[in-house]
Design a protein around this motif. Structure first.
Motif, PDB file in Angstrom:
ATOM      1  N   UNK A 112      44.823  47.887  35.600  1.00  0.00           N
ATOM      2  CA  UNK A 112      45.016  48.101  34.161  1.00  0.00           C
ATOM      3  C   UNK A 112      45.539  46.835  33.494  1.00  0.00           C
ATOM      4  N   UNK A 113      46.475  46.180  34.162  1.00  0.00           N
ATOM      5  CA  UNK A 113      47.017  44.926  33.632  1.00  0.00           C
ATOM      6  C   UNK A 113      45.922  43.862  33.550  1.00  0.00           C
ATOM      7  N   UNK A 114      45.082  43.792  34.569  1.00  0.00           N
ATOM      8  CA  UNK A 114      43.958  42.834  34.572  1.00  0.00           C
ATOM      9  C   UNK A 114      43.042  43.094  33.381  1.00  0.00           C
ATOM     10  N   UNK A 115      42.736  44.343  33.121  1.00  0.00           N
ATOM     11  CA  UNK A 115      41.846  44.679  32.005  1.00  0.00           C
ATOM     12  C   UNK A 115      42.479  44.342  30.663  1.00  0.00           C
ATOM     13  N   UNK A 116      43.774  44.575  30.513  1.00  0.00           N
ATOM     14  CA  UNK A 116      44.465  44.208  29.272  1.00  0.00           C
ATOM     15  C   UNK A 116      44.432  42.692  29.086  1.00  0.00           C
ATOM     16  N   UNK A 117      44.709  41.961  30.158  1.00  0.00           N
ATOM     17  CA  UNK A 117      44.666  40.498  30.086  1.00  0.00           C
ATOM     18  C   UNK A 117      43.267  40.031  29.710  1.00  0.00           C
ATOM     19  N   UNK A 118      42.259  40.626  30.342  1.00  0.00           N
ATOM     20  CA  UNK A 118      40.871  40.250  30.073  1.00  0.00           C
ATOM     21  C   UNK A 118      40.481  40.524  28.624  1.00  0.00           C
ATOM     22  N   UNK A 119      40.802  41.695  28.151  1.00  0.00           N
ATOM     23  CA  UNK A 119      40.353  42.105  26.817  1.00  0.00           C
ATOM     24  C   UNK A 119      41.137  41.428  25.701  1.00  0.00           C
ATOM     25  N   UNK A 120      42.464  41.342  25.835  1.00  0.00           N
ATOM     26  CA  UNK A 120      43.288  40.908  24.718  1.00  0.00           C
ATOM     27  C   UNK A 120      43.871  39.501  24.836  1.00  0.00           C
ATOM     28  N   UNK A 121      43.985  38.964  26.047  1.00  0.00           N
ATOM     29  CA  UNK A 121      44.687  37.692  26.208  1.00  0.00           C
ATOM     30  C   UNK A 121      43.742  36.544  26.560  1.00  0.00           C
ATOM     31  N   UNK A 122      42.976  36.708  27.621  1.00  0.00           N
ATOM     32  CA  UNK A 122      42.060  35.656  28.077  1.00  0.00           C
ATOM     33  C   UNK A 122      40.654  36.222  28.248  1.00  0.00           C
ATOM     34  N   UNK A 123      39.943  36.502  27.155  1.00  0.00           N
ATOM     35  CA  UNK A 123      38.627  37.141  27.255  1.00  0.00           C
ATOM     36  C   UNK A 123      37.549  36.271  27.900  1.00  0.00           C
TER      37      UNK A 123
END
Length: 160
Positions: A112-123
């Motif tokens: 879940x953290x990976x997906x948040x990072x992917x979507x909102x921080x480092x797309x």
């Protein structure tokens, strides 16, 4: 014939060693990231020529809060809550993953953290790093921690 029996024993142990390796590799980037976010006393030792240290988290660095306020903007969460949540997850879940304790739940949290990072921080980082993290974590979620895990002591059917 004795050689074949011994070989079979070694081959039977490989999946558990691979699962342990996957847990360690998946945990590493999150653990290292968590260590950069906290202050506290350090403990460490030199093992096989490698300096290994751990910061016992007693507080979150001011720089961590600034990072979440300026760069790691996550919708629906204040920067302070996001900083506390990410730091807690990166401090606890990798350790649980390596120990093989609550493995599937820990891997799910890190996914879940990976997906948040992917979507909102480092797309732009999907193919450079996040897809690999996701793949390792999905393997652990689907296949479990392997036999060399504390989960085996508590959940008899969860030692694949």
């Amino acid at each position: 014939m004795n050689f074949l029996r011994r070989s079979q024993g070694v081959l039977d142990a490989i999946p558990s060693l691979v699962a342990l390796f996957v847990r360690i590799v998946a945990a590493h980037p999150f653990f290292v990231s968590g260590q950069t976010k906290v202050d506290g006393p350090q403990i460490g030792a030199t093992i096989l020529g490698q300096e290994i240290s751990y910061t016992l988290p007693t507080s979150i660095r001011d720089a961590t809060f600034a990072l979440f306020a300026q760069e790691y903007k996550v919708p629906l969460l204040s920067p302070q809550i996001a900083a506390y949540l990410a730091t807690a997850m990166e401090s606890v879940l990798p350790i649980l993953l390596v120990l093989g304790l609550l493995t599937r739940l820990s891997a799910l949290g890190l996914l879940a953290m990976t997906l948040v990072i992917q979507i909102f921080v480092f797309p732009d980082a999907w193919w450079t790093v996040h897809a690999y993290w996701a793949a390792l974590l999905l393997v652990l979620i689907v296949r479990g921690p392997g036999a060399l895990a504390l989960d085996r002591l508590f959940c008899r059917g969860d030692d694949r």
